[in-house]
Design a protein around this motif. Structure first.
Motif, PDB file in Angstrom:
ATOM      1  N   LYS A   3     -26.758 -54.599   9.544  1.00  0.00           N
ATOM      2  CA  LYS A   3     -27.992 -54.636   8.765  1.00  0.00           C
ATOM      3  C   LYS A   3     -29.167 -54.896   9.709  1.00  0.00           C
ATOM      4  O   LYS A   3     -29.048 -55.643  10.670  1.00  0.00           O
ATOM      5  N   ASP A   4     -30.317 -54.288   9.440  1.00  0.00           N
ATOM      6  CA  ASP A   4     -31.515 -54.512  10.246  1.00  0.00           C
ATOM      7  C   ASP A   4     -32.163 -55.815   9.798  1.00  0.00           C
ATOM      8  O   ASP A   4     -32.570 -55.960   8.656  1.00  0.00           O
ATOM      9  N   HIS A   5     -32.239 -56.775  10.698  1.00  0.00           N
ATOM     10  CA  HIS A   5     -32.798 -58.091  10.384  1.00  0.00           C
ATOM     11  C   HIS A   5     -34.262 -58.207  10.786  1.00  0.00           C
ATOM     12  O   HIS A   5     -34.810 -59.301  10.819  1.00  0.00           O
ATOM     13  N   GLY A   6     -34.889 -57.101  11.107  1.00  0.00           N
ATOM     14  CA  GLY A   6     -36.295 -57.115  11.480  1.00  0.00           C
ATOM     15  C   GLY A   6     -36.490 -57.312  12.968  1.00  0.00           C
ATOM     16  O   GLY A   6     -35.538 -57.427  13.737  1.00  0.00           O
ATOM     17  N   SER A   7     -37.745 -57.391  13.372  1.00  0.00           N
ATOM     18  CA  SER A   7     -38.070 -57.459  14.796  1.00  0.00           C
ATOM     19  C   SER A   7     -37.735 -58.798  15.439  1.00  0.00           C
ATOM     20  O   SER A   7     -37.684 -58.906  16.660  1.00  0.00           O
ATOM     21  N   SER A   8     -37.493 -59.839  14.631  1.00  0.00           N
ATOM     22  CA  SER A   8     -37.194 -61.145  15.212  1.00  0.00           C
ATOM     23  C   SER A   8     -35.763 -61.229  15.750  1.00  0.00           C
ATOM     24  O   SER A   8     -35.459 -62.089  16.567  1.00  0.00           O
ATOM     25  N   ILE A   9     -34.887 -60.339  15.324  1.00  0.00           N
ATOM     26  CA  ILE A   9     -33.501 -60.288  15.815  1.00  0.00           C
ATOM     27  C   ILE A   9     -33.348 -59.018  16.638  1.00  0.00           C
ATOM     28  O   ILE A   9     -33.501 -57.912  16.128  1.00  0.00           O
ATOM     29  N   LYS A  10     -33.035 -59.193  17.920  1.00  0.00           N
ATOM     30  CA  LYS A  10     -32.965 -58.043  18.830  1.00  0.00           C
ATOM     31  C   LYS A  10     -31.599 -57.358  18.832  1.00  0.00           C
ATOM     32  O   LYS A  10     -31.494 -56.207  19.196  1.00  0.00           O
ATOM     33  N   TYR A  15     -25.769 -60.830  16.007  1.00  0.00           N
ATOM     34  CA  TYR A  15     -26.263 -61.837  15.069  1.00  0.00           C
ATOM     35  C   TYR A  15     -25.309 -61.972  13.882  1.00  0.00           C
ATOM     36  O   TYR A  15     -24.902 -63.076  13.525  1.00  0.00           O
ATOM     37  N   GLU A  16     -24.928 -60.854  13.283  1.00  0.00           N
ATOM     38  CA  GLU A  16     -24.017 -60.894  12.126  1.00  0.00           C
ATOM     39  C   GLU A  16     -22.659 -61.464  12.497  1.00  0.00           C
ATOM     40  O   GLU A  16     -22.076 -62.254  11.735  1.00  0.00           O
ATOM     41  N   ALA A  17     -22.137 -61.110  13.671  1.00  0.00           N
ATOM     42  CA  ALA A  17     -20.840 -61.622  14.107  1.00  0.00           C
ATOM     43  C   ALA A  17     -20.894 -63.142  14.290  1.00  0.00           C
ATOM     44  O   ALA A  17     -19.970 -63.862  13.898  1.00  0.00           O
ATOM     45  N   LEU A  18     -21.975 -63.628  14.865  1.00  0.00           N
ATOM     46  CA  LEU A  18     -22.126 -65.068  15.061  1.00  0.00           C
ATOM     47  C   LEU A  18     -22.272 -65.801  13.731  1.00  0.00           C
ATOM     48  O   LEU A  18     -21.693 -66.876  13.544  1.00  0.00           O
ATOM     49  N   ARG A  19     -23.012 -65.240  12.803  1.00  0.00           N
ATOM     50  CA  ARG A  19     -23.154 -65.844  11.472  1.00  0.00           C
ATOM     51  C   ARG A  19     -21.794 -65.893  10.774  1.00  0.00           C
ATOM     52  O   ARG A  19     -21.460 -66.885  10.139  1.00  0.00           O
ATOM     53  N   ASP A  20     -21.002 -64.815  10.919  1.00  0.00           N
ATOM     54  CA  ASP A  20     -19.659 -64.787  10.331  1.00  0.00           C
ATOM     55  C   ASP A  20     -18.761 -65.868  10.937  1.00  0.00           C
ATOM     56  O   ASP A  20     -17.860 -66.383  10.270  1.00  0.00           O
ATOM     57  N   ASP A  21     -19.025 -66.213  12.210  1.00  0.00           N
ATOM     58  CA  ASP A  21     -18.250 -67.257  12.896  1.00  0.00           C
ATOM     59  C   ASP A  21     -18.744 -68.656  12.561  1.00  0.00           C
ATOM     60  O   ASP A  21     -18.201 -69.636  13.071  1.00  0.00           O
ATOM     61  N   GLY A  22     -19.782 -68.768  11.755  1.00  0.00           N
ATOM     62  CA  GLY A  22     -20.255 -70.076  11.316  1.00  0.00           C
ATOM     63  C   GLY A  22     -21.466 -70.625  12.047  1.00  0.00           C
ATOM     64  O   GLY A  22     -21.874 -71.759  11.804  1.00  0.00           O
ATOM     65  N   TYR A  23     -22.052 -69.855  12.937  1.00  0.00           N
ATOM     66  CA  TYR A  23     -23.244 -70.323  13.634  1.00  0.00           C
ATOM     67  C   TYR A  23     -24.434 -70.347  12.678  1.00  0.00           C
ATOM     68  O   TYR A  23     -24.523 -69.531  11.761  1.00  0.00           O
ATOM     69  N   SER A  24     -25.360 -71.285  12.920  1.00  0.00           N
ATOM     70  CA  SER A  24     -26.569 -71.351  12.097  1.00  0.00           C
ATOM     71  C   SER A  24     -27.427 -70.114  12.362  1.00  0.00           C
ATOM     72  O   SER A  24     -27.242 -69.419  13.370  1.00  0.00           O
ATOM     73  N   LYS A  25     -28.359 -69.857  11.467  1.00  0.00           N
ATOM     74  CA  LYS A  25     -29.244 -68.706  11.635  1.00  0.00           C
ATOM     75  C   LYS A  25     -30.022 -68.791  12.941  1.00  0.00           C
ATOM     76  O   LYS A  25     -30.132 -67.806  13.672  1.00  0.00           O
ATOM     77  N   SER A  26     -30.554 -69.987  13.246  1.00  0.00           N
ATOM     78  CA  SER A  26     -31.376 -70.112  14.451  1.00  0.00           C
ATOM     79  C   SER A  26     -30.541 -69.950  15.723  1.00  0.00           C
ATOM     80  O   SER A  26     -30.983 -69.293  16.671  1.00  0.00           O
ATOM     81  N   THR A  27     -29.351 -70.514  15.752  1.00  0.00           N
ATOM     82  CA  THR A  27     -28.495 -70.381  16.927  1.00  0.00           C
ATOM     83  C   THR A  27     -28.026 -68.943  17.096  1.00  0.00           C
ATOM     84  O   THR A  27     -28.043 -68.404  18.205  1.00  0.00           O
ATOM     85  N   ALA A  28     -27.632 -68.316  16.013  1.00  0.00           N
ATOM     86  CA  ALA A  28     -27.207 -66.915  16.081  1.00  0.00           C
ATOM     87  C   ALA A  28     -28.345 -66.033  16.583  1.00  0.00           C
ATOM     88  O   ALA A  28     -28.125 -65.129  17.394  1.00  0.00           O
ATOM     89  N   ALA A  29     -29.553 -66.308  16.128  1.00  0.00           N
ATOM     90  CA  ALA A  29     -30.711 -65.523  16.568  1.00  0.00           C
ATOM     91  C   ALA A  29     -30.965 -65.731  18.058  1.00  0.00           C
ATOM     92  O   ALA A  29     -31.201 -64.764  18.795  1.00  0.00           O
ATOM     93  N   ARG A  30     -30.902 -66.997  18.526  1.00  0.00           N
ATOM     94  CA  ARG A  30     -31.141 -67.271  19.948  1.00  0.00           C
ATOM     95  C   ARG A  30     -30.115 -66.556  20.822  1.00  0.00           C
ATOM     96  O   ARG A  30     -30.460 -65.937  21.830  1.00  0.00           O
ATOM     97  N   ILE A  31     -28.850 -66.624  20.436  1.00  0.00           N
ATOM     98  CA  ILE A  31     -27.793 -66.002  21.238  1.00  0.00           C
ATOM     99  C   ILE A  31     -27.915 -64.490  21.203  1.00  0.00           C
ATOM    100  O   ILE A  31     -27.828 -63.818  22.236  1.00  0.00           O
TER     101      ILE A  31
END
Length: 88
Positions: A3-10, A15-31
Motif C-alpha cells: 500500500k502507498d503510505h504517502g511521501s513520509s514513508i520511502k 514498512y508493512e513488513a515491520l508493522r506486521d512484525d509488531g514494530y510501532s509506526k514511528s520505528t517502522a517508518a524510521r527503519i
C-alpha cells in the motif's frame, strides 16, 4: 503489492513488513526510510550496542529523551529500560 503510505514513508513494503512484525509506526517508518536511503545501512548497525541493562541511568534517560518517551523524568532504571523496549 504494498500500500502507498504517502511521501513520509520511502519504502512501503519494508514498512508493512515491520508493522506486521509488531514494530510501532514511528520505528517502522524510521527503519523503512533508512533502508530506502542509499547513504545508510541500518542492518549493518545492529547488535553493536550493549544491552540496556549495562547502560547507566543517565544514558538510558538520554536515549529516552531522544525518542521523546513521556514520563521519563519520573522513571527509575528498570522503568526506563522497559519504556525503551516498548518504544521499538
Amino acid at each position: 503489492m504494498a500500500k502507498d503510505h504517502g511521501s513520509s514513508i520511502k519504502d512501503d513494503e519494508t514498512y508493512e513488513a515491520l508493522r506486521d512484525d509488531g514494530y510501532s509506526k514511528s520505528t517502522a517508518a524510521r527503519i523503512a526510510n533508512a533502508k530506502a536511503n542509499s547513504d545508510q545501512e541500518p542492518s549493518k548497525k545492529g547488535g553493536q550496542s550493549p544491552a540496556y541493562e549495562k547502560w547507566s541511568k543517565d544514558e538510558l534517560y538520554d536515549r529516552a529523551q531522544e525518542l521523546d518517551i513521556e514520563g521519563r523524568s519520573d522513571m527509575n532504571k528498570d522503568e526506563l529500560i522497559k519504556a525503551l523496549w516498548e518504544s521499538r
